[in-house]
Design a protein around this motif. Structure first.
Motif, PDB file in Angstrom:
ATOM      1  N   VAL A   1      19.844  -2.133  51.645  1.00  0.00           N
ATOM      2  CA  VAL A   1      19.356  -1.376  50.494  1.00  0.00           C
ATOM      3  C   VAL A   1      19.195  -2.232  49.245  1.00  0.00           C
ATOM      4  CG1 VAL A   1      20.332   0.787  51.340  1.00  0.00           C
ATOM      5  CG2 VAL A   1      21.631  -0.587  49.729  1.00  0.00           C
ATOM      6  N   THR A   2      19.550  -3.514  49.328  1.00  0.00           N
ATOM      7  CA  THR A   2      19.519  -4.341  48.118  1.00  0.00           C
ATOM      8  C   THR A   2      18.111  -4.583  47.588  1.00  0.00           C
ATOM      9  OG1 THR A   2      19.580  -6.390  49.412  1.00  0.00           O
ATOM     10  CG2 THR A   2      21.700  -5.495  48.675  1.00  0.00           C
ATOM     11  N   ARG A   3      17.092  -4.368  48.400  1.00  0.00           N
ATOM     12  CA  ARG A   3      15.718  -4.570  47.918  1.00  0.00           C
ATOM     13  C   ARG A   3      15.175  -3.368  47.152  1.00  0.00           C
ATOM     14  NH1 ARG A   3      11.233  -3.512  51.419  1.00  0.00           N
ATOM     15  NH2 ARG A   3      11.761  -1.996  53.020  1.00  0.00           N
ATOM     16  N   TYR A   4      15.976  -2.295  47.081  1.00  0.00           N
ATOM     17  CA  TYR A   4      15.559  -1.086  46.373  1.00  0.00           C
ATOM     18  C   TYR A   4      16.225  -1.019  45.003  1.00  0.00           C
ATOM     19  CZ  TYR A   4      13.960   0.258  50.993  1.00  0.00           C
ATOM     20  OH  TYR A   4      13.330   0.277  52.208  1.00  0.00           O
ATOM     21  N   ASP A   5      15.479  -0.515  44.023  1.00  0.00           N
ATOM     22  CA  ASP A   5      16.007  -0.353  42.675  1.00  0.00           C
ATOM     23  C   ASP A   5      16.793   0.941  42.518  1.00  0.00           C
ATOM     24  OD1 ASP A   5      14.677  -2.721  41.659  1.00  0.00           O
ATOM     25  OD2 ASP A   5      12.822  -1.565  41.850  1.00  0.00           O
ATOM     26  N   ALA A   6      16.470   1.933  43.328  1.00  0.00           N
ATOM     27  CA  ALA A   6      17.131   3.236  43.270  1.00  0.00           C
ATOM     28  C   ALA A   6      17.107   3.844  44.670  1.00  0.00           C
ATOM     29  CB  ALA A   6      16.421   4.157  42.285  1.00  0.00           C
ATOM     30  N   VAL A   7      18.027   4.779  44.904  1.00  0.00           N
ATOM     31  CA  VAL A   7      18.141   5.383  46.235  1.00  0.00           C
ATOM     32  C   VAL A   7      18.362   6.884  46.095  1.00  0.00           C
ATOM     33  CG1 VAL A   7      19.436   5.398  48.414  1.00  0.00           C
ATOM     34  CG2 VAL A   7      19.116   3.241  47.173  1.00  0.00           C
ATOM     35  N   VAL A   8      17.693   7.627  46.963  1.00  0.00           N
ATOM     36  CA  VAL A   8      17.908   9.056  47.140  1.00  0.00           C
ATOM     37  C   VAL A   8      18.361   9.216  48.587  1.00  0.00           C
ATOM     38  CG1 VAL A   8      16.842  11.352  47.174  1.00  0.00           C
ATOM     39  CG2 VAL A   8      16.067   9.629  45.500  1.00  0.00           C
TER      40      VAL A   8
ATOM     41  N   ASP B   1      28.542   6.496  41.632  1.00  0.00           N
ATOM     42  CA  ASP B   1      28.019   7.054  40.391  1.00  0.00           C
ATOM     43  C   ASP B   1      26.736   7.832  40.694  1.00  0.00           C
ATOM     44  OD1 ASP B   1      27.642   7.623  37.720  1.00  0.00           O
ATOM     45  OD2 ASP B   1      26.732   5.679  37.279  1.00  0.00           O
ATOM     46  N   VAL B   2      26.903   8.984  41.332  1.00  0.00           N
ATOM     47  CA  VAL B   2      25.752   9.805  41.728  1.00  0.00           C
ATOM     48  C   VAL B   2      25.220  10.527  40.494  1.00  0.00           C
ATOM     49  CG1 VAL B   2      25.015  11.761  43.148  1.00  0.00           C
ATOM     50  CG2 VAL B   2      26.595  10.057  44.079  1.00  0.00           C
ATOM     51  N   ARG B   3      23.929  10.404  40.274  1.00  0.00           N
ATOM     52  CA  ARG B   3      23.304  11.036  39.109  1.00  0.00           C
ATOM     53  C   ARG B   3      23.249  12.550  39.255  1.00  0.00           C
ATOM     54  NH1 ARG B   3      19.657   7.215  36.285  1.00  0.00           N
ATOM     55  NH2 ARG B   3      20.757   5.235  36.493  1.00  0.00           N
TER      56      ARG B   3
ATOM     57  N   TRP C   1      12.251  18.557  41.345  1.00  0.00           N
ATOM     58  CA  TRP C   1      13.438  17.698  41.327  1.00  0.00           C
ATOM     59  C   TRP C   1      13.026  16.229  41.439  1.00  0.00           C
ATOM     60  CZ3 TRP C   1      16.189  15.015  45.420  1.00  0.00           C
ATOM     61  CH2 TRP C   1      17.464  14.581  45.048  1.00  0.00           C
ATOM     62  N   ALA C   2      12.115  15.946  42.359  1.00  0.00           N
ATOM     63  CA  ALA C   2      11.638  14.567  42.537  1.00  0.00           C
ATOM     64  C   ALA C   2      10.937  14.070  41.279  1.00  0.00           C
ATOM     65  CB  ALA C   2      10.709  14.483  43.745  1.00  0.00           C
ATOM     66  N   ALA C   3      10.186  14.928  40.614  1.00  0.00           N
ATOM     67  CA  ALA C   3       9.500  14.538  39.380  1.00  0.00           C
ATOM     68  C   ALA C   3      10.509  14.216  38.278  1.00  0.00           C
ATOM     69  CB  ALA C   3       8.539  15.635  38.933  1.00  0.00           C
ATOM     70  N   ARG C   4      11.630  14.958  38.233  1.00  0.00           N
ATOM     71  CA  ARG C   4      12.686  14.643  37.255  1.00  0.00           C
ATOM     72  C   ARG C   4      13.294  13.273  37.535  1.00  0.00           C
ATOM     73  NH1 ARG C   4      14.495  19.856  38.233  1.00  0.00           N
ATOM     74  NH2 ARG C   4      16.472  19.121  39.114  1.00  0.00           N
ATOM     75  N   ILE C   5      13.509  12.963  38.817  1.00  0.00           N
ATOM     76  CA  ILE C   5      14.026  11.640  39.187  1.00  0.00           C
ATOM     77  C   ILE C   5      13.054  10.564  38.721  1.00  0.00           C
ATOM     78  CG2 ILE C   5      14.536  10.096  41.132  1.00  0.00           C
ATOM     79  CD1 ILE C   5      15.573  12.601  42.636  1.00  0.00           C
ATOM     80  N   ALA C   6      11.784  10.765  39.018  1.00  0.00           N
ATOM     81  CA  ALA C   6      10.764   9.789  38.613  1.00  0.00           C
ATOM     82  C   ALA C   6      10.770   9.604  37.102  1.00  0.00           C
ATOM     83  CB  ALA C   6       9.382  10.235  39.097  1.00  0.00           C
ATOM     84  N   GLY C   7      10.842  10.702  36.370  1.00  0.00           N
ATOM     85  CA  GLY C   7      10.859  10.625  34.914  1.00  0.00           C
ATOM     86  C   GLY C   7      12.022   9.800  34.390  1.00  0.00           C
ATOM     87  N   ARG C   8      13.179  10.006  34.972  1.00  0.00           N
ATOM     88  CA  ARG C   8      14.353   9.231  34.532  1.00  0.00           C
ATOM     89  C   ARG C   8      14.185   7.749  34.834  1.00  0.00           C
ATOM     90  NH1 ARG C   8      20.322  11.436  35.541  1.00  0.00           N
ATOM     91  NH2 ARG C   8      20.880   9.629  34.280  1.00  0.00           N
TER      92      ARG C   8
ATOM     93  N   ILE D   1      11.395   6.050  35.284  1.00  0.00           N
ATOM     94  CA  ILE D   1      10.333   5.474  34.457  1.00  0.00           C
ATOM     95  C   ILE D   1      10.841   5.266  33.027  1.00  0.00           C
ATOM     96  CG2 ILE D   1       8.081   5.974  33.414  1.00  0.00           C
ATOM     97  CD1 ILE D   1       7.413   7.326  36.197  1.00  0.00           C
ATOM     98  N   GLU D   2      11.573   6.234  32.509  1.00  0.00           N
ATOM     99  CA  GLU D   2      12.143   6.113  31.164  1.00  0.00           C
ATOM    100  C   GLU D   2      13.108   4.919  31.089  1.00  0.00           C
ATOM    101  OE1 GLU D   2      15.405   8.571  28.586  1.00  0.00           O
ATOM    102  OE2 GLU D   2      13.885   9.744  29.650  1.00  0.00           O
ATOM    103  N   GLU D   3      13.953   4.777  32.098  1.00  0.00           N
ATOM    104  CA  GLU D   3      14.923   3.672  32.100  1.00  0.00           C
ATOM    105  C   GLU D   3      14.229   2.326  32.268  1.00  0.00           C
ATOM    106  OE1 GLU D   3      17.837   4.734  35.052  1.00  0.00           O
ATOM    107  OE2 GLU D   3      18.411   6.523  33.923  1.00  0.00           O
ATOM    108  N   ARG D   4      13.148   2.279  33.067  1.00  0.00           N
ATOM    109  CA  ARG D   4      12.401   1.027  33.226  1.00  0.00           C
ATOM    110  C   ARG D   4      11.770   0.605  31.915  1.00  0.00           C
ATOM    111  NH1 ARG D   4      13.382  -1.844  37.819  1.00  0.00           N
ATOM    112  NH2 ARG D   4      11.326  -2.615  38.224  1.00  0.00           N
ATOM    113  N   GLY D   5      11.319   1.605  31.143  1.00  0.00           N
ATOM    114  CA  GLY D   5      10.695   1.321  29.861  1.00  0.00           C
ATOM    115  C   GLY D   5      11.650   0.729  28.840  1.00  0.00           C
ATOM    116  N   LYS D   6      12.944   0.993  29.005  1.00  0.00           N
ATOM    117  CA  LYS D   6      13.957   0.469  28.088  1.00  0.00           C
ATOM    118  C   LYS D   6      14.342  -0.963  28.415  1.00  0.00           C
ATOM    119  CE  LYS D   6      15.962   4.969  27.103  1.00  0.00           C
ATOM    120  NZ  LYS D   6      17.113   5.837  27.287  1.00  0.00           N
TER     121      LYS D   6
END
Length: 169
Positions: free
Chosen positions: A45-52, A113-115, A154-161, A163-168
């Protein structure tokens, strides 16, 4: 560069796989790179930035492949944004109220640390694998209780978070 998201799932009859695929499709539509894979087939899983991670519920337990995936990858998951979902109630309860995670999922949430965790309705159709599943269908307890608009939201909320964090960064 868009975040690369793994949507890993444990399923026996394919219902949870369809939920995972819907989640991955929404993430991709929102501009992320996402793939849905059976939890038992994911090696690294190390090649992934996030996991569901999603697992079907059977007799109050998360699918064994989802449990094993989380246990096997706990160190790598601890350093990544992580969301969990369960699928399983064979009634409308998941659409009517929040259903708390089963004990095994709750333990995983406490260790990592599950979101967020959410429970979606399940689906059990004619031809299901397993003696208990076939008996439920035969006794009229099957059906499809998945709420795809709720899954997609729910998936769109994950994407939003993400994308927002990537922008920071």
């Amino acid at each position: 560069m868009p975040a690369h998201v793994l949507v890993a799932y444990g399923t026996t009859n394919g219902s949870t796989a369809q939920i995972a695929e819907a989640v991955a499709q929404v993430l991709a539509k929102e501009g992320l790179t996402a793939e849905a894979l059976p939890a038992g087939s994911v090696g690294d899983v190390t090649r992934y930035d996030a996991v569901v991670v999603g697992g079907a519920l059977y007799a109050g337990r998360w699918h064994k492949d989802a449990r094993r995936f989380v246990r096997r990858n706990r160190r790598a998951l601890a350093g990544r944004p992580l969301w969990l979902f369960s699928s399983g109630p064979l009634d409308a309860s998941a659409s009517e109220k929040d259903i708390p995670p089963v004990p095994g999922v709750r333990r995983a949430m406490n260790r990592l640390d599950v979101r967020e965790h959410v429970t979606f309705g399940g689906s059990l159709q004619e031809g299901a694998k397993g003696r208990m599943a076939r008996m439920l269908v035969r006794n009229g307890k099957g059906g499809d209780y998945r709420d795809f608009p709720a899954i997609e939201a729910w998936a769109a909320r994950i994407a939003g978070r993400l994308i927002e964090e990537r922008g920071k960064d």
